[in-house]
Enzyme design. Structure first.
Site, PDB file in Angstrom:
ATOM      1  N   THR A  59      60.073  -3.088  18.195  1.00 17.79           N
ATOM      2  CA  THR A  59      59.692  -2.489  19.475  1.00 17.79           C
ATOM      3  C   THR A  59      58.578  -3.246  20.187  1.00 17.79           C
ATOM      4  O   THR A  59      58.297  -2.983  21.334  1.00 17.79           O
ATOM      5  CB  THR A  59      59.214  -1.036  19.274  1.00 17.79           C
ATOM      6  OG1 THR A  59      58.176  -1.043  18.312  1.00 17.79           O
ATOM      7  CG2 THR A  59      60.338  -0.161  18.809  1.00 17.79           C
ATOM      8  N   THR A  80      58.158  -2.992  12.358  1.00 18.13           N
ATOM      9  CA  THR A  80      57.136  -2.669  11.360  1.00 18.13           C
ATOM     10  C   THR A  80      57.690  -2.332   9.979  1.00 18.13           C
ATOM     11  O   THR A  80      56.996  -2.507   8.990  1.00 18.13           O
ATOM     12  CB  THR A  80      56.249  -1.504  11.824  1.00 18.13           C
ATOM     13  OG1 THR A  80      57.082  -0.406  12.164  1.00 18.13           O
ATOM     14  CG2 THR A  80      55.406  -1.902  13.009  1.00 18.13           C
ATOM     15  N   ASP A  81      58.943  -1.846   9.909  1.00 14.58           N
ATOM     16  CA  ASP A  81      59.446  -1.373   8.611  1.00 14.58           C
ATOM     17  C   ASP A  81      59.346  -2.431   7.509  1.00 14.58           C
ATOM     18  O   ASP A  81      58.907  -2.139   6.411  1.00 14.58           O
ATOM     19  CB  ASP A  81      60.901  -0.905   8.736  1.00 14.58           C
ATOM     20  CG  ASP A  81      60.977   0.558   9.128  1.00 14.58           C
ATOM     21  OD1 ASP A  81      59.933   1.102   9.540  1.00 14.58           O
ATOM     22  OD2 ASP A  81      62.072   1.145   9.015  1.00 14.58           O
ATOM     23  N   LYS A 124      52.896  -0.864   4.563  1.00 19.04           N
ATOM     24  CA  LYS A 124      53.046   0.187   5.579  1.00 19.04           C
ATOM     25  C   LYS A 124      52.900   1.517   4.860  1.00 19.04           C
ATOM     26  O   LYS A 124      53.748   1.897   4.062  1.00 19.04           O
ATOM     27  CB  LYS A 124      54.420   0.079   6.251  1.00 19.04           C
ATOM     28  CG  LYS A 124      54.608   1.066   7.396  1.00 19.04           C
ATOM     29  CD  LYS A 124      55.948   0.881   8.108  1.00 19.04           C
ATOM     30  CE  LYS A 124      56.038   1.815   9.301  1.00 19.04           C
ATOM     31  NZ  LYS A 124      57.320   1.729  10.003  1.00 19.04           N
TER      32      LYS A 124
END
Lengths: 434, 633
Positions: A92, A168-169, A247
């Protein structure tokens, strides 16, 4: 009548402005994609769906309205500023929703990026390169290699530094993978993601990119790092060691936390101040020539130990001829033992078949230890390699990379030795404080 | 009100008003499962920045850009017991609250509005910080319909434009230079926004319409009550004027005055435009007259008496041939105040102009020096701004812009209602470019059968309620209080199930309020338990005097069954001697009135505190038995 038929009979298509009567109301709007009802973007800006059998007296007012890309601004380069390259891999961070198709399109064009974040132009001359437009969860070894190749081409072009926009995952995996692939990286390379999509005014993308650009432009940092929000406040970003970052939250903007480590530095987007937490000098030097080592072994796995685990699950790796396996053990690095040491025996059979087995801990924080308990000694005696305070995810990537570039014996040797900051000599007390 | 209506001929002026009523719902939050209660007890604060994003049409919203230019930092506070990550914009929203959806569908049906078949949640860009996400979630639910009002002359229909379900914003707490503080508790509370067509033609009609809309919302029994729970925005225009939206009218009665004052303001602006045109024949000339060099005049005010200037940077701009213009009356204030509001919106605290000086501690000498430095002639005017150079430039741009707009008369804008019913410029009217789809929430398909079911079970009208309650024997006070109370539908439901109407009304309207005042957590008293208790009362299984005490017990977790069974365990043998005492005391009464003494003696029995827990029927049986025995003797 279904929607397709309805559109066909009435000669309608997406993007047209139409009017019709709906239960005594006159409706006007642009046709937008839908499945069953006729969905419109109304003049008020609202979208809404209308039942086909109640729509009467349709009139087409105008054909396609240009829907989609934002108007861009033109920014000329400032020769006094360094050049920073932004690579787009997906996620994103620099993408926008295409509201006509509902899909996501990448805003990787330099002008697009500068239109979204005009502040960047005051810090550096931005170049942008498109690598891929992958959903982060779909990243694979092939993508790790591709990123490394594009990055090394850019390094040759003498850019001041590189920013890699990434979903980000799996950002942590990709950052660790790049860190292993680039030996003696001569420039700053920062992975940047965003937890709130950049189509909203509250997105963290802008600040993360601004802080990364500041850090890349104004420091002599050499190597790979991750740059993300340090807290839920929009006050500073943390520069994090890529092999030591995880994360830790599904949605918060400060999801990325250093594990068994502190941040390298903090960047304040307002004051532009860079506050070093780790020794600055350590990150400004390299110990040799830049080298690209971008091979990986694909047959490497990661398995978590838990009370329900069976020997069968371990046997799978032997049957499938895996060359490496990281066991995420309980506590200090345990697996079950079971009656007559049956579980241990299964692991030994796996190792004997030629698989390198490493041990990390599902505690996330802290260090595994091969000697505290008898059962641990049993595991280390059969050849399980204890990976110190290395993250399971990093251990997986490292094992795959080692097997790709080194012999099995070298791999065994190097797995528990620090190469890229993934293992610390001793566990610091200030890395587990909340 | 009447006086003014006589004074102004609104039909001749071509007055057109549309109302936008925002009503908070007393349900869960719209997309968050935290409680929808307000509290000033805060225990955390976070800091955020917002930035504009282009709409799906690729355009930036004017309002959003103006808000971003101010460069403010936002501080959000809350109590961690009531606020979740969703309010902090750190987690995606949760599903749409079903009760809020049902309520808006009822309001739509009550206004004969057409509900769309797919509700598509949207994001409306708002960069003033009142939403942590930089947008407000909003759903268009219904289109069209009408509100009927009774004017002195006749019944008039005001057409409904749209009925929208949206999230309320964060509660503003305070403003400092470059900083705005909000409490997050209000963020996410559902609002029904009902907008009418501009069919309202007098201030009186506006009040009647607002009243009627409020009434329709309250019929659902799901609206919040009290200050700030209902807010009205009014769109006002007159012939040769322009549509101005006045936001944030909290009092019904204020609406009329707001309209009167806005009409006056627009008339003044039309007059002012004519005057400007006599001085500047072409718009270009006016533009030129504002296009002078901005000068630093800080030096002049080094030793000024005016404390708010002393030691600060001051910038000045000459306005050629505009002497007197800024002092012209516009509504309740001057044209200078209009300019000042535009300057404020760009981030400064206000302006000073030559028409109002010397004043506020600024001396004649200082005015003269300013005139000299800015090279003003007698016919010229000037504006001063106390701030740094960058902000002053922005503010002067805003002022120049506003002056040029005055050439055409009234400017379309969004204004905020002030306490005296006048208003102040807030921002340009927002366009449709503010809106883009909320991709985190699935579309809501409206099932026809569900809509039909809602239409079959609509709340009764006020008139129907008045008639029904009268028939049920409620007192005038109870009827007045109940007819628009949130308990009205529950009351009707209970009575239908056989409870005593007066006891039920007393319990809902008085007893529960008393308990709340006594800090009993009435949220813990389930409606089902109240129902059981009141049915038991109607069947004489419990004395009505015990209802309050029982409710307290229910609030602590005791079931109605337990309360009822615990009364039965009291031995009748213990009751008899107490009643016997009363009977003995009143032997003469029994002798003269026989069984007719039951009535008066029963009231004595009921006064006995020790008999509180015994149901009426048992007491009446024992008393009758004893009186009969006495009579035999």
């Amino acid at each position: 009548m279904d929607l397709k038929e309805f559109l066909k009979t009435n000669k309608l298509k997406e993007g047209q402005t139409i009017t019709f009567d709906y239960c005594g109301n006159s409706i006007e709007g642009i046709i937008i994609p839908s499945k069953t009802d006729l969905n419109l973007k109304l003049n008020s800006g609202y979208n809404a769906g209308f039942k086909l059998n109640k729509i009467k007296n349709i009139k087409i007012m105008s054909e396609n309205k240009n829907v989609g890309k934002a108007k861009t601004i033109q920014i000329t380069k400032n020769p006094k500023l360094p050049t920073v390259t932004i690579l787009h891999t997906g996620g994103t961070i620099a993408s926008r929703i295409d509201y006509t198709t509902g899909g996501v399109y990448a805003n990787f064009d330099t002008q697009d990026i500068l239109t979204m974040f005009p502040e960047l132009a005051k810090i550096a001359n931005i170049e942008s390169v498109f690598v891929s437009n992958m959903m982060s969860e779909d990243m694979s070894i092939d993508d790790f290699k591709k990123i490394a190749i594009v990055v090394s081409e850019q390094i040759k072009k003498e850019t001041k530094g590189i920013i890699i926009g990434h979903g980000t995952d799996t950002l942590g995996y990709s950052a660790a993978a790049l860190s292993f692939q680039l030996e003696n990286c001569p420039i700053p390379i920062l992975f940047v993601g965003s937890q709130r999509s950049s189509d909203r005014g509250s997105s963290d993308a802008g600040m993360n990119l601004i802080c990364a650009t500041e850090f890349v432009s104004k420091t002599n940092f050499k190597g790979i790092a991750v740059c993300m929000h340090n807290s839920t406040n929009d006050d500073d970003c943390a520069i994090l060691i890529p092999t030591k970052v995880k994360k830790m939250h599904t949605s918060r903007r400060d999801a990325f936390k250093p594990i068994n480590e502190t941040p390298i530095a903090l960047v304040n987007p307002k004051t532009k101040e860079i506050k070093w937490i780790k020794e600055k000098k350590e990150f400004e030097k390299t110990s040799g020539e830049f080298k690209l080592l971008n091979k990986f072994e694909k047959k490497v796995g990661l398995i978590k130990m838990h009370p329900l685990i069976t020997e069968k699950e371990i046997e799978f790796y032997k049957k499938e001829k895996y060359l490496g396996l990281i066991i995420e053990g309980t506590g200090l690095g345990h697996t079950p033992i079971r009656e007559n040491d049956s579980f241990i025996k299964t692991i030994k059979e796996l190792i004997d078949s030629g698989c390198v087995v490493g041990m990390t801990s599902q505690c996330i924080n802290g260090r595994v230890h091969p000697n505290v308990y008898t059962n641990l000694r049993k595991l280390s005696s059969i050849g399980v390699i204890y990976c110190e305070d290395m993250l399971s995810e990093t251990a997986l990537i490292k094992l795959s990379w080692l097997l790709g570039n080194y012999s099995k014996n070298e791999t065994k040797e190097m797995l528990s030795k620090n190469l890229r900051g993934e293992i610390t000599n001793f566990t610091k007390i200030n890395t587990f404080e909340y | 009100m009447k006086k003014t209506e006589e004074k102004m001929d609104y039909s001749k002026l071509g007055l057109k008003c549309g109302l936008e009523v925002h009503q908070q719902l007393d349900t869960d939050k719209l997309f968050i499962r935290t409680p929808s209660t307000l509290t000033d007890e805060i225990n955390f604060t976070i800091e955020r920045k917002l930035r504009p994003v282009a709409s799906e049409m690729g355009e930036y919203d004017k309002t959003a850009l103006e808000e971003f230019k101010r460069g403010e930092t936002f501080f959000y506070s809350g109590n961690s017991a009531n606020i979740s990550l969703v309010e902090l914009d750190e987690e995606p929203p949760q599903p749409l609250d079903r009760e809020a959806l049902k309520t808006i569908l009822e309001v739509s049906a009550l206004c004969n509005s057409t509900t769309v078949s797919t509700i598509i949640p949207m994001r409306k860009t708002i960069l003033d910080g009142s939403n942590t996400s930089a947008f407000q979630r909003t759903c268009l639910v219904s289109i069209g319909g009408e509100i009927k009002i009774n004017t002195q002359k006749n019944e008039k229909k005001i057409r409904v434009q749209t009925i929208v379900l949206e999230e309320d914003s964060a509660r503003p707490i305070k403003k400092e230079e470059g900083k705005i503080f909000y409490n997050l508790d209000r963020l996410g509370i559902p609002l029904i926004e009902l907008a009418t067509e501009p069919d309202i033609t007098t201030p009186q009609e506006a009040i009647l319409t607002a009243k009627k809309i409020g009434e329709i919302m309250r019929l659902t029994c799901k609206t919040k009550r009290g200050k700030g729970t209902i807010r009205q925005d009014i769109n006002i225009s007159i012939n040769e004027g322009a549509r101005c939206e006045i936001k944030g009218c909290q009092e019904l009665e204020m609406i009329g005055t707001v309209i009167e004052k806005e009409v006056e303001r627009q008339l003044d602006l039309i007059k002012l435009a004519k005057e400007i045109k006599t001085k500047f024949v072409e718009k270009e000339e006016l533009k030129k007259a504002t296009n002078n060099e901005i000068k630093n005049v800080t030096k002049i005010f080094q030793n000024t008496e005016a404390k708010f200037i002393k030691g600060k940077e001051v910038y000045g701009l000459k306005l050629s041939k505009m002497k007197g213009l800024l002092g012209q009356k516009v509504g309740a204030k001057r044209f200078g105040s209009e300019l000042s509001a535009y300057a404020k919106a760009s981030g400064v605290s206000g302006i000073l102009h030559k028409d109002e000086l010397p004043n506020y501690g600024i001396s004649e000498k200082e005015v003269k020096e300013t005139t000299n430095i800015l090279e003003c002639k007698e016919e010229d005017n000037f504006v001063l701004i106390v701030t740094n150079e960058e902000k002053a430039k922005k503010a002067f741009d805003a002022i120049k812009n506003r002056i040029i707009l005055a050439y055409d008369g009234v400017v379309k804008e969004t204004r905020g209602a002030l306490e005296d019913a006048s208003s102040e410029y807030q921002r340009p009217i927002s366009g449709e470019t503010r809106m883009y789809p909320e991709t985190d929430i699935p579309y809501e398909k409206i099932d026809e059968k569900y809509l039909e079911q809602i239409k079959q079970n609509l709340p009764k009208s006020v008139k129907e309620r008045e008639e029904l309650y009268k028939k049920l024997g409620l007192s005038t006070n109870h009827i007045e209080e109940m007819k628009l109370n949130n308990y009205a539908r529950f009351f009707e439901e209970l009575v239908k199930k056989g409870t005593n109407p007066t006891v039920t009304a007393t319990t809902l309207l008085q007893t529960l309020t008393e308990l709340k005042r006594e800090n009993i957590d009435i949220e813990k008293i389930q409606k089902k338990e109240i129902e059981k208790l009141l049915i038991a009362e109607a069947k004489n299984k419990i004395n009505k005097s015990l209802i309050k005490k029982s409710l307290i017990e229910i609030s602590t977790g005791k079931s109605v069954e337990k309360i009822l069974s615990s009364q039965k365990t009291i031995n009748t043998k213990e009751i008899e001697p107490i009643i016997e005492k009363i009977v003995s005391k009143n032997e003469t009464l029994i002798k003269t009135r026989g069984l007719g003494a039951i009535g008066p003696l029963m009231s004595d029995v009921l006064k006995e505190k020790t008999l509180n827990t015994i149901d009426k029927k048992t007491l009446s049986e024992i008393l009758t038995k004893q009186i009969k025995e006495k009579m035999k003797k």
